[in-house]
Design an enzyme around this catalytic site. Structure first.
Site, PDB file in Angstrom:
ATOM      1  N   ASP A  32      52.763 -17.857 -41.565  1.00 28.46           N
ATOM      2  CA  ASP A  32      51.407 -18.409 -41.446  1.00 28.46           C
ATOM      3  C   ASP A  32      51.261 -19.077 -40.074  1.00 28.46           C
ATOM      4  O   ASP A  32      52.225 -19.608 -39.538  1.00 28.46           O
ATOM      5  CB  ASP A  32      51.185 -19.461 -42.544  1.00 28.46           C
ATOM      6  CG  ASP A  32      49.721 -19.600 -42.918  1.00 28.46           C
ATOM      7  OD1 ASP A  32      49.363 -19.260 -44.050  1.00 28.46           O
ATOM      8  OD2 ASP A  32      48.918 -20.052 -42.063  1.00 28.46           O
ATOM      9  N   ASN A  33      50.039 -19.034 -39.534  1.00 32.89           N
ATOM     10  CA  ASN A  33      49.798 -19.754 -38.275  1.00 32.89           C
ATOM     11  C   ASN A  33      49.041 -21.073 -38.520  1.00 32.89           C
ATOM     12  O   ASN A  33      48.637 -21.729 -37.574  1.00 32.89           O
ATOM     13  CB  ASN A  33      49.035 -18.874 -37.272  1.00 32.89           C
ATOM     14  CG  ASN A  33      47.601 -18.626 -37.688  1.00 32.89           C
ATOM     15  OD1 ASN A  33      47.220 -18.943 -38.814  1.00 32.89           O
ATOM     16  ND2 ASN A  33      46.811 -18.058 -36.805  1.00 32.89           N
ATOM     17  N   THR A  36      43.962 -21.990 -41.348  1.00 28.95           N
ATOM     18  CA  THR A  36      43.256 -22.643 -42.458  1.00 28.95           C
ATOM     19  C   THR A  36      44.219 -23.131 -43.528  1.00 28.95           C
ATOM     20  O   THR A  36      43.837 -23.915 -44.388  1.00 28.95           O
ATOM     21  CB  THR A  36      42.254 -21.669 -43.127  1.00 28.95           C
ATOM     22  OG1 THR A  36      42.950 -20.455 -43.447  1.00 28.95           O
ATOM     23  CG2 THR A  36      41.095 -21.364 -42.200  1.00 28.95           C
ATOM     24  N   GLY A  37      45.453 -22.655 -43.491  1.00 28.08           N
ATOM     25  CA  GLY A  37      46.438 -23.085 -44.489  1.00 28.08           C
ATOM     26  C   GLY A  37      47.107 -24.371 -44.060  1.00 28.08           C
ATOM     27  O   GLY A  37      46.847 -24.885 -42.968  1.00 28.08           O
ATOM     28  N   ASP A  57      51.655 -15.854 -35.797  1.00 32.97           N
ATOM     29  CA  ASP A  57      50.306 -15.297 -35.843  1.00 32.97           C
ATOM     30  C   ASP A  57      50.455 -13.779 -35.970  1.00 32.97           C
ATOM     31  O   ASP A  57      51.052 -13.138 -35.086  1.00 32.97           O
ATOM     32  CB  ASP A  57      49.593 -15.688 -34.536  1.00 32.97           C
ATOM     33  CG  ASP A  57      48.163 -15.182 -34.485  1.00 32.97           C
ATOM     34  OD1 ASP A  57      47.880 -14.128 -35.082  1.00 32.97           O
ATOM     35  OD2 ASP A  57      47.341 -15.835 -33.825  1.00 32.97           O
ATOM     36  N   TYR A  63      59.162  -8.930 -36.398  1.00 34.45           N
ATOM     37  CA  TYR A  63      60.353  -8.142 -36.710  1.00 34.45           C
ATOM     38  C   TYR A  63      61.178  -8.872 -37.748  1.00 34.45           C
ATOM     39  O   TYR A  63      61.850  -9.851 -37.419  1.00 34.45           O
ATOM     40  CB  TYR A  63      61.172  -7.861 -35.441  1.00 34.45           C
ATOM     41  CG  TYR A  63      60.412  -6.972 -34.487  1.00 34.45           C
ATOM     42  CD1 TYR A  63      60.496  -5.585 -34.589  1.00 34.45           C
ATOM     43  CD2 TYR A  63      59.568  -7.513 -33.519  1.00 34.45           C
ATOM     44  CE1 TYR A  63      59.765  -4.761 -33.746  1.00 34.45           C
ATOM     45  CE2 TYR A  63      58.830  -6.697 -32.676  1.00 34.45           C
ATOM     46  CZ  TYR A  63      58.939  -5.319 -32.793  1.00 34.45           C
ATOM     47  OH  TYR A  63      58.204  -4.508 -31.971  1.00 34.45           O
ATOM     48  N   THR A  91      42.658 -10.646 -36.449  1.00 37.20           N
ATOM     49  CA  THR A  91      43.595 -10.888 -37.554  1.00 37.20           C
ATOM     50  C   THR A  91      43.544  -9.743 -38.553  1.00 37.20           C
ATOM     51  O   THR A  91      44.574  -9.249 -39.003  1.00 37.20           O
ATOM     52  CB  THR A  91      43.287 -12.238 -38.235  1.00 37.20           C
ATOM     53  OG1 THR A  91      43.550 -13.274 -37.302  1.00 37.20           O
ATOM     54  CG2 THR A  91      44.142 -12.446 -39.472  1.00 37.20           C
ATOM     55  N   TYR A 144      34.229 -10.456 -40.481  1.00 42.24           N
ATOM     56  CA  TYR A 144      35.067 -10.446 -41.690  1.00 42.24           C
ATOM     57  C   TYR A 144      34.901  -9.122 -42.436  1.00 42.24           C
ATOM     58  O   TYR A 144      35.888  -8.428 -42.704  1.00 42.24           O
ATOM     59  CB  TYR A 144      34.656 -11.624 -42.568  1.00 42.24           C
ATOM     60  CG  TYR A 144      35.483 -11.814 -43.818  1.00 42.24           C
ATOM     61  CD1 TYR A 144      36.782 -12.326 -43.739  1.00 42.24           C
ATOM     62  CD2 TYR A 144      34.967 -11.517 -45.077  1.00 42.24           C
ATOM     63  CE1 TYR A 144      37.539 -12.521 -44.900  1.00 42.24           C
ATOM     64  CE2 TYR A 144      35.716 -11.711 -46.225  1.00 42.24           C
ATOM     65  CZ  TYR A 144      37.002 -12.216 -46.136  1.00 42.24           C
ATOM     66  OH  TYR A 144      37.738 -12.418 -47.282  1.00 42.24           O
ATOM     67  N   LYS A 148      37.735  -6.241 -42.474  1.00 41.39           N
ATOM     68  CA  LYS A 148      38.418  -5.875 -43.727  1.00 41.39           C
ATOM     69  C   LYS A 148      38.223  -4.391 -44.037  1.00 41.39           C
ATOM     70  O   LYS A 148      39.112  -3.743 -44.593  1.00 41.39           O
ATOM     71  CB  LYS A 148      37.874  -6.725 -44.877  1.00 41.39           C
ATOM     72  CG  LYS A 148      38.302  -8.188 -44.823  1.00 41.39           C
ATOM     73  CD  LYS A 148      39.745  -8.368 -45.247  1.00 41.39           C
ATOM     74  CE  LYS A 148      40.112  -9.843 -45.380  1.00 41.39           C
ATOM     75  NZ  LYS A 148      41.510 -10.035 -45.789  1.00 41.39           N
TER      76      LYS A 148
END
Ligand code: NAD
Ligand code: UDP
Length: 311
Positions: A32-33, A36-37, A57, A63, A91, A144, A148
């Site tokens: 996670d970057n 928002t988390g 990110d 890897y 993203t 978004y 997606k």
């Protein structure tokens, strides 16, 4: 032991998924970057030797050696994904390319957290998976929605071209503990406003509908989908078909919190879908799954969580 990568694992859905995978005996790598988390969402997992956390990110290559990949990294609330729309598209698109490339190299099965937003503002109701959608390609939600949609394209091209084992979940509005209190989504907004006795901000006439799924039900479906027969790729709708208007939701939250808040009508945001309800016939048939949590019960749990944030 299965080595499982969860991207976006420090977010709302990701943190519940990491918890469930660990409980089932998985060896979990959470990437996670922290856009928002938060580390708080997964702090309770840190002592588990089979839980590993990596700040990264996914728009950059990764890897690692894993058996399964759940690709959840992406801001999900309109306020968050519109904050930096170019990064949102990166993203979804560059992130998908990187995670698909990783899956190809290590021969991992990969699941994409897609969304009901691929249907846009739908003219077909409820939405089955073969409905192609009505999405504005140049509006404020497009970063978004189109990101997606493009990620789904990439998943299916990797599947056809490189024989990758893919799973595509079209997730409908999901709520529960660990939603971000300021993410601007309707459930978190209404509960926080009700608990503070602030005005409840109803956009438009409040007659637009959504169908809300409790997080535990949704995460159970993601795991069932990942573990389903290789031939089943989806896309499959995952959500709770119980549909409710935003006005009815506001009144329910007022009643459950005993709040003194008043309804305040605000402008409807551009391209806000008027109705949304999943047709989950396919999930029932292929996964033997359906949601069990009634809206009142899920809201009570969520209200309990938001109360702890205010104390
Ligand atoms: P969230 O914002 O709580 O979680 C997203 C996580 O991804 C966060 O921890 C964030 O920091 C991380 N992230 C964002 N960009 C990243 C990047 N470039 N690299 C690494 N990490 C990154 O949102 P959520 O509700 O938990 O949603 C999770 C996934 O499910 C998203 O892909 C979202 O599109 C999808 N989804 C959610 C819902 C819903 O109602 N919650 C509905 C449809 C689809
Ligand atoms: N909404 C609202 N008041 C709020 C936040 C949202 O009336 O404070 C409405 C919004 O216009 C939409 C619905 O609630 O019609 C769901 O919004 P949300 O941002 O949670 O998710 P969406 O399904 O639109 O992505």
């Amino acid at each position: 032991m299965k080595k499982i990568l969860v991207t976006g694992g420090a977010g709302f859905l990701g943190s519940h998924l990491c918890e469930k995978l660990l409980a089932a005996g998985g060896d979990v790598l959470c990437v996670d970057n922290y856009f928002t988390g938060s580390k708080q969402n997964i702090a309770h997992l840190a002592a588990n030797p089979y839980f590993e956390l990596m700040r990264h990110d996914i728009t950059f290559p990764l890897y690692v050696e894993v058996d399964q990949i759940y690709n959840l990294a992406c801001p999900a609330s309109p306020v968050h994904y519109q904050f930096d729309p170019v990064q949102t598209t990166k993203t979804s698109v560059h992130g998908a390319i990187n995670m698909l490339g990783l899956a190809k190299r290590v021969k991992a099965r990969i699941l994409q957290a897609s969304t009901s937003e691929v249907y846009g503002d739908p003219e077909v109701h409820p939405q089955p998976e073969d409905y192609l959608g009505r999405v504005n390609p140049i509006g404020p939600r497009s970063c978004y929605d189109e990101g997606k949609r493009c990620a789904e394209t990439l998943f299916f091209d990797y599947h056809r071209q490189h024989k990758l084992e893919i799973k595509v979940a079209r997730i409908f509005n999901t709520y529960g503990p660990r939603m971000h209190p300021n993410d601007g989504r309707v459930v978190s907004n209404f509960i926080m406003q009700a608990l503070k006795n602030d005005d409840i901000t109803l956009y438009g006439d409040g007659l637009q509908t959504r169908s809300f799924c409790y997080v535990d039900d949704l995460v159970a479906a993601l795991v069932k989908l990942m573990d389903s027969a290789a031939a089943f790729t989806g896309p499959v709708n995952l959500g709770n078909p119980a549909e409710v208007s935003m006005r009815a939701l506001a009144e329910k939250i007022l009643a459950l919190t005993g709040s003194k808040s008043k309804l305040a009508f605000k402008l409807l945001p551009q391209d806000d879908p008027k109705q949304r309800q999943p047709d989950i016939t396919l999930a029932r048939k292929e996964l033997g799954w359906q949601p069990h949590t009634a809206l009142d019960d899920g809201l009570k749990e969520t209200i309990r969580y938001f109360r702890t944030l205010l104390n």
